[in-house]
Write a protein that holds these residues in place. Structure first.
Motif, short mmCIF file in Angstrom:
data_model
loop_
_atom_site.label_atom_id
_atom_site.label_comp_id
_atom_site.label_asym_id
_atom_site.label_seq_id
_atom_site.Cartn_x
_atom_site.Cartn_y
_atom_site.Cartn_z
N THR A 168 2.40 11.35 13.86
CA THR A 168 2.35 10.71 12.54
C THR A 168 3.29 11.40 11.55
N ILE A 169 4.15 10.59 10.89
CA ILE A 169 5.05 11.16 9.87
C ILE A 169 4.77 10.57 8.49
N ALA A 170 3.80 9.65 8.40
CA ALA A 170 3.35 9.12 7.11
C ALA A 170 1.99 8.48 7.34
N THR A 171 1.12 8.63 6.36
CA THR A 171 -0.20 8.00 6.49
C THR A 171 -0.43 7.04 5.33
N THR A 172 -1.35 6.10 5.55
CA THR A 172 -1.77 5.16 4.52
C THR A 172 -3.27 5.03 4.60
N LEU A 173 -3.90 4.82 3.45
CA LEU A 173 -5.36 4.69 3.41
C LEU A 173 -5.78 3.23 3.39
N TYR A 174 -6.56 2.83 4.38
CA TYR A 174 -7.19 1.52 4.35
C TYR A 174 -8.43 1.62 5.21
N ASN A 175 -9.57 1.77 4.61
CA ASN A 175 -10.79 2.04 5.37
C ASN A 175 -10.60 3.33 6.16
N GLY A 176 -10.02 4.33 5.50
CA GLY A 176 -9.67 5.58 6.16
C GLY A 176 -8.17 5.64 6.40
N PRO A 177 -7.66 6.85 6.75
CA PRO A 177 -6.22 6.98 6.96
C PRO A 177 -5.78 6.45 8.32
N PHE A 178 -4.58 5.88 8.37
CA PHE A 178 -3.98 5.51 9.65
C PHE A 178 -2.50 5.88 9.61
N ASN A 185 0.85 -1.18 0.00
CA ASN A 185 0.00 0.00 0.00
C ASN A 185 0.90 1.24 0.00
N GLN A 186 0.28 2.40 -0.24
CA GLN A 186 1.06 3.62 -0.45
C GLN A 186 1.22 4.44 0.82
N ILE A 187 2.39 5.06 0.97
CA ILE A 187 2.60 5.99 2.08
C ILE A 187 2.50 7.42 1.55
N GLU A 188 1.80 8.26 2.31
CA GLU A 188 1.52 9.64 1.90
C GLU A 188 1.84 10.61 3.02
N GLN A 189 1.83 11.90 2.67
CA GLN A 189 2.08 12.98 3.64
C GLN A 189 3.34 12.71 4.44
N LEU A 190 4.41 12.42 3.70
CA LEU A 190 5.68 12.06 4.33
C LEU A 190 6.31 13.28 4.99
N LYS A 191 6.62 13.15 6.29
CA LYS A 191 7.11 14.30 7.05
C LYS A 191 8.32 13.95 7.90
N SER A 192 9.31 13.31 7.30
CA SER A 192 10.49 12.95 8.10
C SER A 192 11.66 12.68 7.19
N GLY A 193 12.85 12.88 7.74
CA GLY A 193 14.07 12.55 7.02
C GLY A 193 14.15 11.08 6.68
N LEU A 194 13.41 10.29 7.43
CA LEU A 194 13.35 8.85 7.16
C LEU A 194 12.94 8.58 5.70
N PHE A 195 12.16 9.51 5.15
CA PHE A 195 11.61 9.31 3.80
C PHE A 195 12.27 10.22 2.77
N SER A 196 13.45 10.77 3.11
CA SER A 196 14.07 11.75 2.21
C SER A 196 14.41 11.15 0.84
N GLN A 197 14.59 9.83 0.79
CA GLN A 197 14.94 9.21 -0.48
C GLN A 197 13.73 8.57 -1.19
N CYS A 198 12.53 8.71 -0.62
CA CYS A 198 11.37 8.14 -1.34
C CYS A 198 10.36 9.22 -1.69
N THR A 199 9.54 8.89 -2.67
CA THR A 199 8.55 9.85 -3.13
C THR A 199 7.21 9.55 -2.48
N GLU A 200 6.35 10.57 -2.44
CA GLU A 200 4.96 10.40 -1.98
C GLU A 200 4.33 9.24 -2.76
N ASN A 201 3.48 8.51 -2.10
CA ASN A 201 2.74 7.40 -2.72
C ASN A 201 3.61 6.20 -3.09
#
Lengths: 195, 251
Positions: free
Chosen positions: A152-162, A119-135
């Motif tokens: 929260t530093i990344a969200t995913t949608l599955y029956n709503g965001p978590f 599944n996709q990660i969105e709204q990335l808000k950390s250096g942890l994700f500096s090398q990956c793109t949204e979604n």
């Protein structure tokens, strides 16, 4: 660099070892408090059941050691859930680093539980994700989730965001398995090692 | 959005990947660890590695193959074949497998599903079902790689497996496997409607449209294939590009 993986009664530890070796890091697997405190990085993995695992962490004193660590810690999957305040799985109080509860996915028609697969990660808000793109796609396997909260530093949608990932002070955590998430997962682990 | 999964299946005998056409006549297709890493790079979402002779001859799945795959592959993989008891599961998980698939052993001893789920979690336990559509239209479950029919019906057994703690159902149609005319979409949809856990379609892929049909008509969560991938008839990256144009969510 010394990377310590917390050794306890949970599965999935070997795949983390393999993933680190692919990054040319030979981790140590330990439940020794001193080794955990002295390591450059600590990884707290886990596949298992929350209440059973929490009992083990309490009885061995390992829980107290983990929540008081000052070095960068990465909780993965159950490891992330155990860093939260309370889990609906076995209705158990957890380590409380993140002041947020862990809830069970509500079954609705068309939604499969466990949430299993890429599944996709969105709204990335950390250096942890500096090398990956949204979604970017990462691999999940879980039936319980952490709601979106201040950590929260990344969200995913599955029956709503978590919360796909959390961060507070020296503690980082992912609900997904970076060690099983192909190239994207390797980049995330690499970023954690560089923190 | 949760992606539909494409899963190459590596049937392993004597440490080498083979593929049975209708479960007989084998052809060699290479080293499991190398092939696994190749598929991982090509965009496969998971791998399934089956020790296909184990159930028949009582042999254990080759643990060293599992270890080598675990070291070389950064996507999840399921191991099956010859798993009869909890100690087999423990050995394979320790070797680095993410999930185990049980088939004949589950039919013979359904309690094994409960034991795996209780000890290692449902997410580890894939129940594989080989079934064949009889002339009366009913789908009957088979033992030992399709050699021995049972009294069990497909959907009824899948529902029981779910209740006992299975995390996924891998359904192989004996009537479709190796024939390359598509997946059994009606039976897949019946499973999807009856279950709350994911269903993996297996057996019958011969063209890219077959994958699309399994996801749309069969409501499958994942589709597994072997020879079309091993012999390069369908390339995984091209398959994914095709599925994207058909509005099927893929990684």
């Amino acid at each position: 660099m010394q990377v310590a993986i917390v050794k306890y009664n949970a599965g999935n530890i070997h795949s983390v070892v393999h993933a680190l070796r692919r990054l040319d890091v030979e981790p140590i697997l330990t439940d020794n408090p001193t080794l955990l405190q002295q390591a450059d990085k600590v990884i707290f993995p886990g596949v298992g059941e929350a209440a059973t695992t929490m009992r083990y962490l309490q009885n061995t004193g390992l829980g107290t050691v983990i929540k008081n660590l000052k070095n960068p810690v990465l909780g993965i999957c159950l490891g992330m859930q155990l860093l939260c305040k309370h889990s609906e799985e076995g209705n158990v109080d957890a380590l409380g680093v993140f002041d947020v509860p862990v809830k069970k996915f509500t079954w609705t028609p068309g939604i499969k539980i466990p949430h299993m697969g890429w599944n996709q990660i969105e709204q990335l808000k950390s250096g942890l994700f500096s090398q990956c793109t949204e979604n970017s796609y990462v691999y999940f396997v879980h039936s319980y989730y952490v709601p979106v909260c201040e950590h929260t530093i990344a969200t995913t949608l599955y029956n709503g965001p978590f919360s796909a990932a959390l961060h507070k002070d020296n503690f980082y955590a992912t609900q997904f398995h970076p060690e099983k998430s192909g190239d994207v997962g390797s980049l995330i682990l690499e970023q954690f090692l560089q923190l | 959005m949760l992606a539909k999964r494409i899963i190459p299946c590596l049937d392993v005998k004597d440490g080498k990947v083979v593929k049975g056409v209708n479960f007989v006549n084998f052809r060699d297709a290479g080293d499991p660890a190398e092939l696994g890493a190749f598929y991982s790079k090509a965009g496969a979402d998971e791998l399934v590695i089956l020790d296909i002779t184990a159930s028949h001859e009582g042999r254990k799945t080759f643990t060293d193959v599992v270890e080598r795959v675990a070291a070389n592959v950064s996507i999840p993989f399921t191991v099956g074949g010859g798993i009869n008891e909890l100690s087999d599961v423990e050995r394979l998980l320790k070797a680095g497998a993410d999930k185990v698939s049980i088939n004949s052993a589950a039919l013979r001893n359904p309690d094994l599903i409960n034991q795996i789920a209780e000890n290692f979690g449902s997410q580890v336990c894939v129940v594989a079902i080989d079934a064949k559509q009889e002339e009366n239209g009913e789908w009957v479950c088979y033992l030992n790689g399709g050699r021995i029919p049972t009294q069990r019906k497909l959907v009824e057994w899948a529902v029981e497996a779910q209740q006992r703690g299975a995390g996924e159902i891998l359904f192989t149609s004996m009537s479709h496997d190796g024939v390359k005319t598509g997946y059994p979409n009606e039976a897949l949809a019946a499973l999807a409607d009856a279950l709350t856990i994911p269903v993996i379609a297996s057996g019958g892929a011969g063209a890219m449209e077959h994958f699309k049909d399994a996801f749309e008509l069969g409501k499958a969560d994942a589709a597994l294939a072997a020879s079309v991938f091993h012999f390069g008839e369908i390339k995984i990256d091209e398959l994914k590009d095709y599925l994207k144009t058909q509005n099927i969510p893929v990684r």
